[in-house]
Design a protein around this motif. Structure first.
Motif, short mmCIF file in Angstrom:
data_model
loop_
_atom_site.label_atom_id
_atom_site.label_comp_id
_atom_site.label_asym_id
_atom_site.label_seq_id
_atom_site.Cartn_x
_atom_site.Cartn_y
_atom_site.Cartn_z
N ALA A 118 67.99 55.98 0.56
CA ALA A 118 68.32 56.38 1.93
C ALA A 118 68.91 57.79 1.95
O ALA A 118 68.63 58.60 2.85
CB ALA A 118 69.31 55.39 2.54
N LEU A 119 69.71 58.08 0.94
CA LEU A 119 70.29 59.42 0.83
C LEU A 119 69.20 60.47 0.65
O LEU A 119 69.23 61.54 1.28
CB LEU A 119 71.24 59.45 -0.37
N GLY A 120 68.22 60.14 -0.17
CA GLY A 120 67.10 61.07 -0.36
C GLY A 120 66.33 61.29 0.93
O GLY A 120 65.91 62.40 1.24
N ALA A 121 66.15 60.20 1.71
CA ALA A 121 65.46 60.32 2.99
C ALA A 121 66.25 61.21 3.94
O ALA A 121 65.67 62.02 4.70
CB ALA A 121 65.26 58.93 3.60
N TYR A 122 67.57 61.10 3.91
CA TYR A 122 68.40 61.98 4.75
C TYR A 122 68.25 63.44 4.31
O TYR A 122 68.13 64.34 5.15
CB TYR A 122 69.87 61.56 4.68
N GLN A 123 68.27 63.64 3.01
CA GLN A 123 68.12 65.01 2.50
C GLN A 123 66.80 65.63 2.95
O GLN A 123 66.74 66.80 3.31
CB GLN A 123 68.22 65.01 0.96
N LYS A 124 65.75 64.80 2.96
CA LYS A 124 64.44 65.29 3.44
C LYS A 124 64.54 65.71 4.90
O LYS A 124 64.10 66.79 5.29
CB LYS A 124 63.38 64.19 3.31
N SER A 125 65.13 64.84 5.73
CA SER A 125 65.19 65.11 7.17
C SER A 125 66.08 66.28 7.51
O SER A 125 65.87 66.96 8.51
CB SER A 125 65.68 63.85 7.91
N ALA A 126 67.09 66.53 6.66
CA ALA A 126 68.05 67.61 6.93
C ALA A 126 67.66 68.92 6.26
O ALA A 126 68.39 69.91 6.37
CB ALA A 126 69.44 67.19 6.48
N GLY A 127 66.54 68.94 5.55
CA GLY A 127 66.10 70.16 4.88
C GLY A 127 66.95 70.51 3.67
O GLY A 127 67.03 71.69 3.27
#
Length: 408
Positions: free
Chosen positions: A380-389
């Motif tokens: 989930a953290l990785g998915a957030y990092q993707k969405s936040a650039g």
């Protein structure tokens, strides 16, 4: 003035003493109320009275909910707050592997027989014993009966521990072990391989055929019981626990979740390479596996099989399974992990909880808020990092925590 202060102090002490007596009286009444349930489980009145007479609660235990006090919660387990290099410490692994090699020879006959019957490798059984109680050399700090009674009375999981307490009395009524020798962890796990009483009845094996399932003093019984627990939870004979691999440079660490499985051969075709030139058979390549990156894109990567998750049911921690699996391997091979651990710092439990809440609000995390940075949290953290650039590394750092907090 001094006289009034002295009187006040006496009142406070007396009230505190009276309150404590009232609390203990309520505890005694609670324990007494459990007799019908104990009787239904076959516990004799004589055993019940003997084992509960004078029993007192231990309010210093963790994970209790006490009136007038903040909930303590479970203690921070090393599996969830230490970085992998500190938990899977080379010196500890080497020491336990050396002792495991000696025990492998000492208990060769029963280990071979258990392995033949269950399909669980002797080294895995020994590794669990080594991790749980240092091959029986670690003295468990608590009395099991007192722990279970306290947890049943004021613990967070009262109903579960109520059952465990009754079953502990049943074990004592059968004369398998004395209360003095029935030592446990704060959470009620007992014996050489750390079973709850309910697990004792579900998975216990009288391997030495002396008419008793003795996981406290009989090493063959304890090892056979550990193996049987793995079998009952789905152990697959002939399947490794995991394969260490070198991940491709552009690996998507968000795919490292148990739900995403592929045949190992497909992972290899996608650029994952077994370390040290290891060759996998066609049977091995056909096995389904999921990706595990305990430090995100840093540190070692693993393709984990069904048996990885079976071991995980013994202790729900990736680092626990890595410790047990690697220790088992080291009993037959001197080689450490091919890729060194990289992380030097782990976020505190409360910071991981804050991160999980932020990821939940963002709709990226649907698991429980427990402060443990496991597979689901890292993905989930990785998915957030993707969405936040941000850089996608799936590792819970202070930098990402600040970014999640700032996004509120």
């Amino acid at each position: 003035m001094m006289r009034r202060a002295l009187i006040a102090a006496v009142i406070v002490v007396t009230c505190g003493w009276t309150s404590a007596r009232a609390a203990d009286a309520a505890f005694t009444q609670f324990v007494a109320s459990l007799w019908p349930e104990a009787q239904a489980e076959g516990v004799s009145r004589k055993t019940f009275d003997e084992q509960t007479r004078g029993l007192e609660p231990d309010y210093k235990l963790p994970d209790l909910i006490l009136p007038g006090r903040p909930a303590t919660g479970a203690p921070s387990q090393a599996e969830f707050v230490q970085v992998p290099a500190d938990y899977v410490k080379e010196a500890s692994i080497a020491r336990l592997a050396s002792e495991g090699q000696r025990l492998l020879q000492k208990y060769r006959a029963p280990l071979d027989e258990i392995e033949k019957k269950t399909g669980v490798p002797a080294t895995v059984m020994l590794a669990i014993w080594g991790r749980e109680t240092d091959y029986g050399r670690y003295a468990l700090p608590y009395g099991l009966v007192r722990v279970l009674a306290t947890q049943a009375y004021v613990g967070r999981r009262k109903d579960q521990y109520r059952t465990e307490f009754i079953l502990a009395l049943k074990i004592l009524s059968e004369g398998v072990v004395t209360r003095k020798d029935m030592r446990s962890s704060w959470a009620g796990a007992t014996g050489l391989t750390q079973f709850l009483p309910s697990e004792y009845y579900k998975h216990g094996v009288d391997f030495d055929r002396d008419g008793r399932i003795d996981i406290w003093r009989s090493v063959p019984d304890a090892l056979a019981s550990a193996a049987q627990q793995l079998v009952n939870k789905g152990w697959q004979s002939g399947v490794r626990w995991a394969y260490e691999v070198q991940a491709p440079a552009k690996v998507d660490c968000t795919t490292g979740v148990p739900e995403l499985t592929k045949p190992i051969g497909q992972w290899l075709r996608e650029g994952f390479v077994p370390v040290r030139g290891q060759k996998l058979s066609a049977t091995e390549q056909a096995q389904p596996a999921s990706l595990l990156q305990p430090e995100g894109i840093y540190g070692p990567s693993f393709l984990t099989t069904k048996n990885y998750f079976v071991i995980k049911e013994y202790n729900f921690s990736d680092l626990y399974v890595l410790f047990v699996g690697h220790l088992a391997d080291r009993m037959t091979s001197p080689l450490p992990f091919a890729t060194p651990w990289a992380a030097s710092k782990q976020l505190r439990t409360k910071d991981v909880e804050t991160m999980q809440r932020g990821l939940t609000r963002a709709g990226l995390y649907k698991d429980k808020i427990d402060g443990k940075a496991g597979m689901q949290t890292r993905a989930a953290l990785g998915a957030y990092q993707k969405s936040a650039g941000l850089k996608v590394d799936c590792w819970p750092s202070e930098e990402v925590l600040r970014a999640i907090q700032a996004a509120r």
